[in-house]
Design a protein around this motif. Structure first.
Motif, PDB file in Angstrom:
ATOM      1  N   PRO B  58     -29.061  -7.173  33.744  1.00 19.15           N
ATOM      2  CA  PRO B  58     -27.846  -6.583  33.983  1.00 19.15           C
ATOM      3  C   PRO B  58     -28.044  -5.018  33.502  1.00 19.15           C
ATOM      4  O   PRO B  58     -27.459  -3.974  34.085  1.00 19.15           O
ATOM      5  CB  PRO B  58     -26.863  -7.033  32.969  1.00 19.15           C
ATOM      6  N   GLU B  59     -28.598  -4.725  32.455  1.00 16.26           N
ATOM      7  CA  GLU B  59     -28.603  -3.132  31.736  1.00 16.26           C
ATOM      8  C   GLU B  59     -29.537  -2.474  32.801  1.00 16.26           C
ATOM      9  O   GLU B  59     -28.994  -1.284  33.327  1.00 16.26           O
ATOM     10  CB  GLU B  59     -29.196  -3.302  30.467  1.00 16.26           C
ATOM     11  N   GLN B  60     -30.558  -2.772  33.346  1.00 15.91           N
ATOM     12  CA  GLN B  60     -31.553  -2.159  34.278  1.00 15.91           C
ATOM     13  C   GLN B  60     -30.812  -1.973  35.505  1.00 15.91           C
ATOM     14  O   GLN B  60     -30.925  -1.019  36.278  1.00 15.91           O
ATOM     15  CB  GLN B  60     -32.840  -2.808  34.372  1.00 15.91           C
ATOM     16  N   TRP B  61     -30.179  -2.979  35.873  1.00 13.18           N
ATOM     17  CA  TRP B  61     -29.463  -2.909  37.245  1.00 13.18           C
ATOM     18  C   TRP B  61     -28.437  -1.714  37.058  1.00 13.18           C
ATOM     19  O   TRP B  61     -28.262  -0.995  37.976  1.00 13.18           O
ATOM     20  CB  TRP B  61     -28.823  -4.178  37.627  1.00 13.18           C
ATOM     21  N   ARG B  62     -27.652  -1.616  36.127  1.00 19.25           N
ATOM     22  CA  ARG B  62     -26.570  -0.432  35.915  1.00 19.25           C
ATOM     23  C   ARG B  62     -27.512   0.866  35.976  1.00 19.25           C
ATOM     24  O   ARG B  62     -26.918   1.535  36.543  1.00 19.25           O
ATOM     25  CB  ARG B  62     -26.004  -0.607  34.699  1.00 19.25           C
ATOM     26  N   LEU B  63     -28.497   0.918  34.895  1.00 21.14           N
ATOM     27  CA  LEU B  63     -29.248   2.357  34.955  1.00 21.14           C
ATOM     28  C   LEU B  63     -29.721   2.679  36.660  1.00 21.14           C
ATOM     29  O   LEU B  63     -29.580   3.923  36.772  1.00 21.14           O
ATOM     30  CB  LEU B  63     -30.510   2.256  34.130  1.00 21.14           C
ATOM     31  N   LYS B  64     -30.141   1.726  37.400  1.00 21.19           N
ATOM     32  CA  LYS B  64     -30.599   2.020  38.406  1.00 21.19           C
ATOM     33  C   LYS B  64     -29.632   2.359  39.546  1.00 21.19           C
ATOM     34  O   LYS B  64     -29.899   2.938  40.658  1.00 21.19           O
ATOM     35  CB  LYS B  64     -31.616   0.581  39.068  1.00 21.19           C
ATOM     36  N   ARG B  65     -28.315   2.303  39.390  1.00 21.96           N
ATOM     37  CA  ARG B  65     -27.376   2.887  40.232  1.00 21.96           C
ATOM     38  C   ARG B  65     -27.389   4.545  40.393  1.00 21.96           C
ATOM     39  O   ARG B  65     -27.092   4.912  41.284  1.00 21.96           O
ATOM     40  CB  ARG B  65     -25.890   2.439  39.566  1.00 21.96           C
ATOM     41  N   LYS B  66     -28.018   5.076  39.326  1.00 16.67           N
ATOM     42  CA  LYS B  66     -28.330   6.509  39.402  1.00 16.67           C
ATOM     43  C   LYS B  66     -29.589   6.522  40.344  1.00 16.67           C
ATOM     44  O   LYS B  66     -30.501   5.977  40.112  1.00 16.67           O
ATOM     45  CB  LYS B  66     -28.285   7.098  38.286  1.00 16.67           C
ATOM     46  N   ASP B  67     -29.417   7.746  41.262  1.00 14.99           N
ATOM     47  CA  ASP B  67     -30.445   7.687  42.063  1.00 14.99           C
ATOM     48  C   ASP B  67     -32.028   8.051  41.415  1.00 14.99           C
ATOM     49  O   ASP B  67     -32.982   7.500  41.983  1.00 14.99           O
ATOM     50  CB  ASP B  67     -30.294   8.906  43.231  1.00 14.99           C
ATOM     51  N   ASP B  68     -31.781   8.857  40.655  1.00 13.75           N
ATOM     52  CA  ASP B  68     -33.033   9.380  39.984  1.00 13.75           C
ATOM     53  C   ASP B  68     -33.731   8.292  38.980  1.00 13.75           C
ATOM     54  O   ASP B  68     -34.501   8.814  38.121  1.00 13.75           O
ATOM     55  CB  ASP B  68     -32.964  10.794  39.197  1.00 13.75           C
ATOM     56  N   THR B  69     -33.251   7.313  38.769  1.00 12.94           N
ATOM     57  CA  THR B  69     -33.745   6.346  37.839  1.00 12.94           C
ATOM     58  C   THR B  69     -34.575   5.363  38.415  1.00 12.94           C
ATOM     59  O   THR B  69     -34.351   4.469  39.284  1.00 12.94           O
ATOM     60  CB  THR B  69     -32.500   5.441  37.043  1.00 12.94           C
ATOM     61  N   GLU B  70     -35.869   5.217  37.808  1.00 12.70           N
ATOM     62  CA  GLU B  70     -36.944   4.284  38.210  1.00 12.70           C
ATOM     63  C   GLU B  70     -36.797   2.982  37.403  1.00 12.70           C
ATOM     64  O   GLU B  70     -36.146   2.990  36.404  1.00 12.70           O
ATOM     65  CB  GLU B  70     -38.165   4.929  38.120  1.00 12.70           C
ATOM     66  N   THR B  71     -37.467   2.012  37.989  1.00 15.92           N
ATOM     67  CA  THR B  71     -37.453   0.703  37.367  1.00 15.92           C
ATOM     68  C   THR B  71     -38.415   0.842  36.060  1.00 15.92           C
ATOM     69  O   THR B  71     -39.454   1.283  36.382  1.00 15.92           O
ATOM     70  CB  THR B  71     -37.957  -0.268  38.339  1.00 15.92           C
ATOM     71  N   ASP B  72     -38.076   0.375  35.018  1.00 17.46           N
ATOM     72  CA  ASP B  72     -38.989   0.440  33.869  1.00 17.46           C
ATOM     73  C   ASP B  72     -40.227  -0.453  34.074  1.00 17.46           C
ATOM     74  O   ASP B  72     -39.882  -1.590  34.271  1.00 17.46           O
ATOM     75  CB  ASP B  72     -38.240   0.054  32.702  1.00 17.46           C
ATOM     76  N   ASP B  73     -41.266   0.166  33.575  1.00 13.72           N
ATOM     77  CA  ASP B  73     -42.458  -0.869  34.000  1.00 13.72           C
ATOM     78  C   ASP B  73     -42.374  -2.080  32.918  1.00 13.72           C
ATOM     79  O   ASP B  73     -43.141  -2.867  33.235  1.00 13.72           O
ATOM     80  CB  ASP B  73     -43.813  -0.151  33.893  1.00 13.72           C
ATOM     81  N   SER B  74     -41.798  -2.124  32.197  1.00 13.45           N
ATOM     82  CA  SER B  74     -41.948  -3.440  31.323  1.00 13.45           C
ATOM     83  C   SER B  74     -41.270  -4.765  31.972  1.00 13.45           C
ATOM     84  O   SER B  74     -41.471  -5.681  31.546  1.00 13.45           O
ATOM     85  CB  SER B  74     -40.925  -3.381  30.151  1.00 13.45           C
ATOM     86  N   VAL B  75     -40.642  -4.636  33.097  1.00 14.53           N
ATOM     87  CA  VAL B  75     -40.392  -5.611  34.178  1.00 14.53           C
ATOM     88  C   VAL B  75     -41.739  -6.495  34.507  1.00 14.53           C
ATOM     89  O   VAL B  75     -41.462  -7.565  34.597  1.00 14.53           O
ATOM     90  CB  VAL B  75     -39.377  -5.303  35.309  1.00 14.53           C
ATOM     91  N   MET B  76     -42.863  -5.569  34.578  1.00 13.18           N
ATOM     92  CA  MET B  76     -44.015  -6.515  34.839  1.00 13.18           C
ATOM     93  C   MET B  76     -44.488  -7.479  33.875  1.00 13.18           C
ATOM     94  O   MET B  76     -45.377  -8.389  33.815  1.00 13.18           O
ATOM     95  CB  MET B  76     -45.058  -5.460  35.117  1.00 13.18           C
ATOM     96  N   SER B  77     -43.904  -7.233  32.583  1.00 13.43           N
ATOM     97  CA  SER B  77     -44.080  -8.187  31.405  1.00 13.43           C
ATOM     98  C   SER B  77     -43.264  -9.354  31.318  1.00 13.43           C
ATOM     99  O   SER B  77     -43.779 -10.197  30.586  1.00 13.43           O
ATOM    100  CB  SER B  77     -44.105  -7.335  30.212  1.00 13.43           C
ATOM    101  N   CYS B  78     -42.359  -9.432  32.348  1.00 15.54           N
ATOM    102  CA  CYS B  78     -41.390 -10.566  32.477  1.00 15.54           C
ATOM    103  C   CYS B  78     -42.349 -11.681  33.147  1.00 15.54           C
ATOM    104  O   CYS B  78     -43.127 -11.479  34.271  1.00 15.54           O
ATOM    105  CB  CYS B  78     -40.206 -10.270  33.223  1.00 15.54           C
ATOM    106  N   SER B  79     -42.384 -12.886  32.185  1.00 15.12           N
ATOM    107  CA  SER B  79     -43.489 -13.893  32.945  1.00 15.12           C
ATOM    108  C   SER B  79     -42.625 -14.832  34.065  1.00 15.12           C
ATOM    109  O   SER B  79     -43.254 -15.579  34.566  1.00 15.12           O
ATOM    110  CB  SER B  79     -44.050 -14.732  32.004  1.00 15.12           C
TER     111      SER B  79
END
Lengths: 423, 426
Positions: B58-79
């Motif tokens: 939910p938090e990253q989804w909200r942050l991403k509503r802004k056009d200039d916000t990229e996905t945090d690379d920590s998502v690759m550490s989710c198993s």
């Protein structure tokens, strides 16, 4: 066809666990199905029976006050002896983890908001913090644990208790993210992680060291309830040894370590009693024949699987646990669509002031003395369905501080009656 | 319109622009930040750098509503163990949010020539690798187990040298199936299509054979439709286009089997979870809802449709004690207690649950050189409980959990179907 048991309990909180344990002890094959992680993680871990009724003064002797409750209150349905028995069962299951069973008088436990709360059973880890001990107290908060503001909590407590309370905020020892979860900090204490490899200082010792300079004349120290998970006893003992005064935990909001410890203990008890436990999917419907439920259906993602049983217990929780739900048109019980008494006009569900005596807080199913939900005519909805815990109506758990006692007692009675009614 | 009338026509204020793709907003709004998911996340428990599912969802989804916000690379550490899904008391579709964020990260932010991308692409297309391997199983086994190759894998590819590569079977399940001329039981009423997945085809065909024998003993006609990877490793690596291509084949073939009156059976709990949950959550394909609704784990299906417990009560196996680990993906389908309950009825079999921790391998996750330590730290609790149980063998439904159990404890690991087959058929 094939998923069967004598008693099927829907809901995995205090009420559901008590019902399943009691039914299994009576000899039934019991199965408990629960949708998600239960709300014990959202609970303080305090076991309240009855804290308030009809005035702002806390109740001293809850069992003496029960007969004064209105007829439709769940406690009046099961009777005061059943409430006592259910606490005896709780004491047995939580032996070594809880205290308070030595007396029928309410204890007063400090809350993280700086109030005191009347309660019947409290985690051993909270015992040294009771207001009745009347000893000068130091509350210690941590910079990153923003849900516990020790100085503010201390200031409020100090104004209402006959002893001195001070509060300090310190950094938690070790290097953690600024938003480190409290479970992470608890685990650092559990494992006594080494902060300083050369001097081999562990987290517990380092914490004690940081606190000691603030101790002053305090005769006990309270921390937010994050002092370890599985090793909480050892964590507390180490801190007490190092600091030379009793150490206690102040119950907190979610995720609540005392709630998680209680959950672990309850689920161990379910396993010991041979109860089959399944989690992950909601019960969404049922089939019935001549007023008897024959099976409930479990939603396993786009298909419904029947679970057959002879007796059923509904322990799905209240508005928070989603055992009671509402739309703008009405309030309902989603599994069996049991009748939920309510005013017809939506504007009568609530009063304007947030802390008023709110009608919606009492919404829930109405039951007979056997805890069977009643239809609008006052007849049992089904002959083999009983309800327990927060799904019941007719009481305001938040206002009365009665949630755990109602869950334990109605759960146990529902489980016992289900077992006795087996065909 | 008067004010009194308008109160019932409540419209939420549009804070964010209308989503053009999957609408995850209701999910984000349902999060009330109780942090139960964070306290259940096995990665967050051992990796201080991982911000946890509440952030990833939910938090990253909200942050991403802004056009200039990229996905945090920590998502690759989710198993992608998906434990957060069953933890959430408020029904937030966390794994769907993670899969979507990971897919977007890989597509838009990951260098397609990087070692990580190439390695992940190879790992997540295990079926293709195994297809080559199975053509020359002995040679492939010898090559993959050579320490030189392992070292090269680690240094060049970032695949850990700590693990033994799984052995390819000398005869795949499908080869066995065609050698025996397919089904030996014909039935118009009772028919199942077996989704064997990559692993029981190439590596553990005995699990597939056990599945066939058990179902045939109950009078089922077994079909084995053409199929590709269920997508589980692809989701976990954010390779959504690969997963979608495989899904197109699978949904078409499985829909045809459903048309022929079959339900879909999987012996791997990650395959069944993928077809059931991730497919309809992530792809919009003709028939995908139908495939989801007709997919079952093998023993789950028999438990619902046959008197499996009754049959097992009269059965017997060589006396053995199993240490059973419920895979996270089985837990998500409500199947965590099933194997123990069934085996309790079988004379000779004793099964002890080794607790509700995650095994830590999560498919391809524990194969990555940089994730290996995390994976073993997560698994430590399970290894400990397995050793305490002092079993004769371990047991689980998930092939990669089985790898981890064997790697961490040295025990041989069986699939419940193999023991049920021994009880009912042999």
């Amino acid at each position: 066809m094939a998923i069967e048991s004598d008693v099927l309990v829907i809901g995995g909180g205090l009420a559901g666990a008590s019902a399943a344990i009691e039914a299994a002890r009576g000899g039934a094959s019991a199965r408990l199905v629960t949708h998600k992680e239960n709300t014990l993680r959202n609970a303080s871990g305090l076991i309240d029976v009855l804290g308030y009724h009809g005035s702002d003064e806390p109740i001293v002797e809850p069992f003496e006050a029960i007969p004064d409750l209105p007829d439709h209150h769940p406690y009046r349905k099961v009777g005061v002896d059943a409430v006592r028995e259910s606490l005896a069962l709780f004491d047995e299951i939580t032996e070594g983890l809880y205290e308070g069973g030595h007396t029928e008088t309410n204890a007063l436990s400090p809350t993280y908001g700086g109030r005191v709360k009347p309660t019947s059973r409290y985690p051993k880890s909270a015992a040294a913090g009771l207001a009745s001990r009347a000893e000068d107290t130091l509350l210690v908060g941590f910079e990153t644990v923003t849900t516990f503001d020790a100085p503010l909590s201390a200031e409020r407590l100090d104004s209402s208790v006959p002893f001195e309370v001070r509060g300090v905020t310190i950094p938690f020892p070790g290097e953690f993210r600024a938003d480190a979860r409290i479970t992470r900090l608890a685990r650092a204490l559990d494992a006594d992680e080494l902060l300083d490899r050369e001097n081999r200082t562990g987290t517990r010792e380092a914490l004690a060291e940081r606190v000691s300079e603030h101790l002053g004349d305090a005769k006990r120290i309270g921390f937010p309830a994050i002092l370890g998970d599985e090793e909480h006893r050892e964590v507390r003992e180490t801190l007490e040894d190092e600091l030379g005064v009793p150490v206690f935990e102040v119950p907190m909001g979610p995720p609540s370590l005392p709630g998680m410890r209680l959950e672990d203990r309850l689920y161990e008890a379910l396993e010991t009693e041979g109860v089959r436990v399944e989690s992950g999917n909601p019960v969404v419907g049922y089939t019935a024949d001549e007023g008897r439920i024959t099976a409930v259906s479990v939603d396993r993602g786009r298909r419904e699987i029947p679970y057959h049983a002879d007796q059923f217990v509904l322990a799905t929780g209240g508005l928070v646990g989603k055992g009671i739900d509402s739309t703008r048109e009405g309030v309902f019980e989603p599994v069996f669509d049991c009748h939920v008494p309510q005013p017809e006009e939506r504007y009568e569900w609530f009063h304007d002031e947030a802390f008023d005596d709110q009608p919606y807080a009492r919404f829930g199913v109405a039951v007979d003395d056997d805890l069977r939900p009643l239809d609008p005519e006052g007849d049992p909805e089904f002959s083999n369905l009983r309800a327990a815990g927060a799904v019941l109506g007719g009481y305001d758990m938040a206002r009365e501080k009665s949630a755990s006692g109602v869950s334990l007692s109605t759960g146990q009675v529902a489980g016992r009656n289900a077992n006795e009614d087996l065909q | 319109m008067s004010d009194a009338e308008s109160t019932d026509e409540f419209e939420p204020v549009q804070v964010f622009p209308e989503s053009e793709e999957m609408d995850l907003r209701p999910g984000a709004d349902d999060c009330y930040k109780c942090s139960t998911c964070d306290s259940e996340c096995p990665v967050a428990a051992v990796d201080d750098e991982f911000p946890g599912p509440k952030f990833q969802g939910p938090e990253q989804w909200r942050l991403k509503r802004k056009d200039d916000t990229e996905t945090d690379d920590s998502v690759m550490s989710c198993s992608n163990c998906m434990r957060c899904d069953s933890a959430c008391p408020s029904g937030v579709p966390l794994s769907q949010m993670h899969n979507t964020a990971r897919g977007s990260f890989v597509e838009n932010q990951m260098d397609k020539l990087s070692r990580e991308y190439i390695r992940n692409r190879i790992l997540s297309n295990y079926g293709t690798l195994a297809w080559f391997g199975s053509k020359v199983p002995r040679l492939a086994n010898a090559v993959m187990s050579s320490s030189v190759v392992q070292t090269v894998n680690e240094k060049v590819m970032g695949i850990t040298a700590e693990r033994e590569f799984p052995e390819f079977a000398e005869q795949t399940f499908r080869e066995w199936w065609s050698e025996r001329d397919g089904a030996t039981v014909q039935s118009d009423e009772k028919r199942v299509a077996y989704f064997h997945g990559c692993y029981s085809n190439y590596n553990t065909p005995e699990v597939g054979k056990a599945m066939v024998r058990v179902f045939e003993s109950f009078g089922y006609e077994v079909m084995v439709p053409p199929q590709k990877c269920s997508g589980t490793p692809m989701f976990a690596n954010g390779m959504l286009p690969d997963a979608r291509r495989a899904a197109e084949t699978n949904v078409a073939e499985l829909s045809a089997a459903i048309e022929d009156g079959a339900d879909i059976i999987a012996s791997c709990t990650s395959c069944s979870l993928s077809l059931r949950q991730e497919y309809p959550e992530l792809f919009d394909l003709e028939g995908i809802e139908d495939v989801s609704a007709h997919t079952y784990e093998a023993l789950e299906y028999l438990r619902i449709h046959e008197d499996l417990s009754g049959a097992l009560e009269e059965s017997e196996v060589d006396p053995r004690k199993f240490a059973y680990h419920a895979p996270c993906h089985a837990r998500n389908q409500g199947l965590a207690g099933q194997a123990i309950e069934l085996l309790d009825g079988v004379e000779g079999a004793e099964a002890e649950d080794v607790g509700d921790s995650c095994s830590g391998i999560s498919g391809t996750y524990g194969w990555k050189e940089e994730k290996y330590d995390t994976s073993m730290k997560i698994g430590a609790e399970m290894f400990h409980h397995m050793e305490e149980a002092e079993p004769d063998a371990g047991m689980t439904e998930c092939p990669t959990c089985a790898m981890q159990m064997e790697h961490g404890t040295g025990y041989e690991i069986r699939h419940p179907l193999e023991v049920i087959a021994e009880a009912l058929v042999e």
